[in-house]
Design a protein around this motif. Structure first.
Motif, mmCIF file in Angstrom:
data_model
loop_
_atom_site.group_PDB
_atom_site.id
_atom_site.type_symbol
_atom_site.label_atom_id
_atom_site.label_comp_id
_atom_site.label_asym_id
_atom_site.label_seq_id
_atom_site.Cartn_x
_atom_site.Cartn_y
_atom_site.Cartn_z
ATOM 1 N N ALA A 62 35.537 25.263 -6.393
ATOM 2 C CA ALA A 62 36.080 24.259 -5.794
ATOM 3 C C ALA A 62 35.476 22.838 -6.193
ATOM 4 C CB ALA A 62 36.442 24.342 -4.414
ATOM 5 N N HIS A 63 34.243 22.968 -6.046
ATOM 6 C CA HIS A 63 33.279 21.638 -6.361
ATOM 7 C C HIS A 63 33.421 21.453 -7.718
ATOM 8 C CE1 HIS A 63 30.073 18.801 -6.182
ATOM 9 N NE2 HIS A 63 29.507 19.518 -6.807
ATOM 10 N N GLU A 64 33.301 22.375 -8.399
ATOM 11 C CA GLU A 64 33.444 22.318 -9.988
ATOM 12 C C GLU A 64 34.625 21.845 -10.335
ATOM 13 O OE1 GLU A 64 32.277 26.097 -11.641
ATOM 14 O OE2 GLU A 64 30.125 25.470 -11.448
ATOM 15 N N ASP A 65 35.728 22.384 -9.759
ATOM 16 C CA ASP A 65 37.133 21.802 -10.080
ATOM 17 C C ASP A 65 37.412 20.358 -9.410
ATOM 18 O OD1 ASP A 65 37.801 24.259 -10.974
ATOM 19 O OD2 ASP A 65 38.841 25.066 -9.310
ATOM 20 N N ASP A 66 36.717 19.968 -8.450
ATOM 21 C CA ASP A 66 36.887 18.535 -8.110
ATOM 22 C C ASP A 66 36.004 17.652 -9.210
ATOM 23 O OD1 ASP A 66 38.214 19.367 -5.992
ATOM 24 O OD2 ASP A 66 36.491 19.095 -4.647
ATOM 25 N N SER A 67 34.961 18.130 -9.546
ATOM 26 C CA SER A 67 34.228 17.335 -10.434
ATOM 27 C C SER A 67 34.759 17.139 -11.945
ATOM 28 C CB SER A 67 32.676 17.816 -10.625
ATOM 29 O OG SER A 67 32.167 17.205 -11.551
ATOM 30 N N GLY A 68 35.521 18.355 -12.278
ATOM 31 C CA GLY A 68 36.228 18.334 -13.526
ATOM 32 C C GLY A 68 37.227 17.352 -13.293
ATOM 33 N N SER A 69 37.869 17.535 -12.377
ATOM 34 C CA SER A 69 39.167 16.797 -12.274
ATOM 35 C C SER A 69 39.008 15.377 -12.331
ATOM 36 C CB SER A 69 40.037 17.180 -10.932
ATOM 37 O OG SER A 69 41.311 16.509 -10.839
ATOM 38 N N ASN A 70 37.641 14.921 -11.752
ATOM 39 C CA ASN A 70 37.531 13.624 -11.748
ATOM 40 C C ASN A 70 37.206 13.052 -13.189
ATOM 41 O OD1 ASN A 70 37.244 11.144 -10.116
ATOM 42 N ND2 ASN A 70 34.905 11.335 -10.589
ATOM 43 N N GLU A 71 36.400 13.896 -13.782
ATOM 44 C CA GLU A 71 36.022 13.526 -15.214
ATOM 45 C C GLU A 71 37.464 13.592 -15.983
ATOM 46 O OE1 GLU A 71 34.510 12.400 -18.402
ATOM 47 O OE2 GLU A 71 33.223 12.612 -16.498
ATOM 48 N N SER A 72 38.269 14.486 -15.883
ATOM 49 C CA SER A 72 39.443 14.495 -16.540
ATOM 50 C C SER A 72 40.384 13.122 -16.472
ATOM 51 C CB SER A 72 40.304 15.623 -16.601
ATOM 52 O OG SER A 72 40.799 15.433 -15.108
ATOM 53 N N ARG A 73 40.319 12.598 -15.099
ATOM 54 C CA ARG A 73 40.928 11.305 -14.603
ATOM 55 C C ARG A 73 40.270 10.166 -15.464
ATOM 56 N NH1 ARG A 73 41.389 13.901 -9.531
ATOM 57 N NH2 ARG A 73 39.642 12.861 -8.874
ATOM 58 N N ILE A 74 38.808 10.221 -15.484
ATOM 59 C CA ILE A 74 38.252 9.145 -16.208
ATOM 60 C C ILE A 74 38.357 9.286 -17.718
ATOM 61 C CG2 ILE A 74 35.805 8.422 -16.896
ATOM 62 C CD1 ILE A 74 34.940 9.650 -14.127
ATOM 63 N N GLN A 75 38.513 10.134 -18.255
ATOM 64 C CA GLN A 75 38.917 10.613 -19.702
ATOM 65 C C GLN A 75 40.105 9.865 -20.161
ATOM 66 O OE1 GLN A 75 36.786 11.169 -22.379
ATOM 67 N NE2 GLN A 75 38.755 10.569 -23.507
ATOM 68 N N ARG A 76 41.128 10.592 -19.109
ATOM 69 C CA ARG A 76 42.541 9.968 -19.127
ATOM 70 C C ARG A 76 42.671 8.591 -19.126
ATOM 71 N NH1 ARG A 76 46.997 10.762 -21.878
ATOM 72 N NH2 ARG A 76 48.968 10.590 -21.035
ATOM 73 N N GLU B 139 32.397 4.962 -15.953
ATOM 74 C CA GLU B 139 33.032 5.883 -15.250
ATOM 75 C C GLU B 139 33.976 5.289 -14.166
ATOM 76 O OE1 GLU B 139 30.669 8.672 -13.076
ATOM 77 O OE2 GLU B 139 30.117 9.620 -15.027
ATOM 78 N N LEU B 140 33.619 4.193 -13.513
ATOM 79 C CA LEU B 140 34.251 3.355 -12.663
ATOM 80 C C LEU B 140 35.684 3.170 -13.429
ATOM 81 C CD1 LEU B 140 32.018 1.691 -10.498
ATOM 82 C CD2 LEU B 140 33.455 3.462 -9.695
ATOM 83 N N VAL B 141 35.419 2.165 -14.706
ATOM 84 C CA VAL B 141 36.423 1.494 -15.447
ATOM 85 C C VAL B 141 37.447 2.595 -15.808
ATOM 86 C CG1 VAL B 141 36.897 0.678 -17.768
ATOM 87 C CG2 VAL B 141 35.027 -0.001 -16.458
ATOM 88 N N GLY B 142 37.127 3.749 -16.347
ATOM 89 C CA GLY B 142 37.979 4.912 -16.652
ATOM 90 C C GLY B 142 38.671 5.303 -15.388
ATOM 91 N N LEU B 143 38.171 5.568 -14.364
ATOM 92 C CA LEU B 143 38.801 6.084 -13.216
ATOM 93 C C LEU B 143 39.897 4.871 -12.904
ATOM 94 C CD1 LEU B 143 39.269 7.843 -10.859
ATOM 95 C CD2 LEU B 143 37.683 7.112 -9.679
ATOM 96 N N GLY B 144 39.399 3.577 -12.841
ATOM 97 C CA GLY B 144 40.390 2.653 -12.605
ATOM 98 C C GLY B 144 41.400 2.557 -13.381
ATOM 99 N N SER B 145 41.251 2.637 -14.443
ATOM 100 C CA SER B 145 42.412 2.648 -15.434
ATOM 101 C C SER B 145 43.380 3.584 -15.224
ATOM 102 C CB SER B 145 41.972 3.005 -17.144
ATOM 103 O OG SER B 145 43.062 2.939 -17.784
ATOM 104 N N ASP C 161 37.728 4.299 -4.862
ATOM 105 C CA ASP C 161 38.862 4.074 -5.691
ATOM 106 C C ASP C 161 38.971 2.381 -5.766
ATOM 107 O OD1 ASP C 161 39.333 6.699 -6.098
ATOM 108 O OD2 ASP C 161 40.848 6.713 -4.821
ATOM 109 N N LEU C 162 39.096 1.770 -4.938
ATOM 110 C CA LEU C 162 39.032 0.379 -5.130
ATOM 111 C C LEU C 162 37.945 -0.212 -5.817
ATOM 112 C CD1 LEU C 162 40.250 -0.406 -1.364
ATOM 113 C CD2 LEU C 162 41.553 -0.238 -3.433
ATOM 114 N N ARG C 163 36.863 0.229 -5.607
ATOM 115 C CA ARG C 163 35.839 -0.269 -6.602
ATOM 116 C C ARG C 163 36.132 0.087 -7.974
ATOM 117 N NH1 ARG C 163 31.610 -4.023 -6.716
ATOM 118 N NH2 ARG C 163 31.524 -4.179 -8.949
ATOM 119 N N ALA C 164 36.624 0.987 -8.251
ATOM 120 C CA ALA C 164 37.246 1.661 -9.716
ATOM 121 C C ALA C 164 38.073 0.424 -10.138
ATOM 122 C CB ALA C 164 37.675 2.947 -9.719
#
Length: 216
Positions: free
Chosen positions: A30-44, A61-67, A188-191
């Motif tokens: 579950a932890h790995e899925d959360d981490s991977g999911s966050n990374e996928s959102r950054i990449q997306r 990472e914050l810029v990618g997540l913010g986007s 999220d707001l910082r992102a």
């Protein structure tokens, strides 16, 4: 202890051990899925950013997540552009069946006029310019604490509509869905803030318009 009792004791121990390992494995997964999911959102987020991004001195990472939040969830440009007619680039209007392409000349530059609020005779509500000015800070030079205050409380730091009739409060942003966005985490707001600092400056109309940014 009889042989049969020892056998059941051993089996119970093994069952508990297997349950512990299985539960721990699920927790790790579950932890790995959360981490991977966050990374996928950054990449997306980087994939769907409609404008070139300035990453110098910024947290990637914050810029990618913010986007991802701005462009795939919150639809900030839907309100913070000059309106549907020029929100999309020529040939890029999805409502015409065309591949989506945002207009970089108006992206997050504000200017959408929602008309007089709350009724004719009152001042028009116009979306603000969210792009950074020459300081590199979003919304024409807002600090992160100011940005956080705006989203958390709805405070209109520009004081553009002081004379709204009760029960409306002129010191609060109207129409903007800050009562929903204020539920976001600080991370999220910082992102979002980091992403807004990375987009190109839109100068907007000349000063003294509140939509104007000094880009140079």
């Amino acid at each position: 202890m009889t042989q049969r009792t020892r056998k059941w004791t051993l089996l119970s121990f093994l069952a508990c051990a297997l349950l512990f390992v299985s539960t721990g494995s699920r927790r790790v997964q579950a932890h790995e899925d959360d981490s991977g999911s966050n990374e996928s959102r950054i990449q997306r987020g980087f994939e769907i950013a409609p404008v070139p991004l300035n990453l110098a001195g910024r947290n990637r990472e914050l810029v990618g997540l913010g986007s991802y939040i701005v462009n795939a969830q919150a639809d900030c440009n839907g309100c913070h552009s000059a309106g549907p007619s020029i929100e999309f680039a020529p040939g890029g209007n999805p409502y015409f069946g065309q591949p989506t392409k945002m207009n970089p000349a108006t992206y997050l530059g504000g200017g959408r006029d929602f008309g007089p609020f709350p009724a004719p005779g009152f001042a028009n509500i116009v979306s603000r310019n969210l792009t950074p000015d020459k300081t590199g800070l979003p919304e024409g030079g807002r600090t992160f604490p100011e940005f956080l205050q705006i989203i958390r409380t709805g405070a209109d730091l520009d004081h553009l509509h002081p004379n709204l009739p009760p029960p409306f409060r002129g010191d609060l942003l109207q129409i903007m869905p800050w009562p929903i966005y204020h539920n976001m985490t600080d991370h999220d707001l910082r992102a979002i803030y980091e992403y807004l600092s990375a987009v190109p400056c839109i100068a907007g109309p000349p000063a003294p318009s509140t939509l104007h940014n000094d880009c140079q």
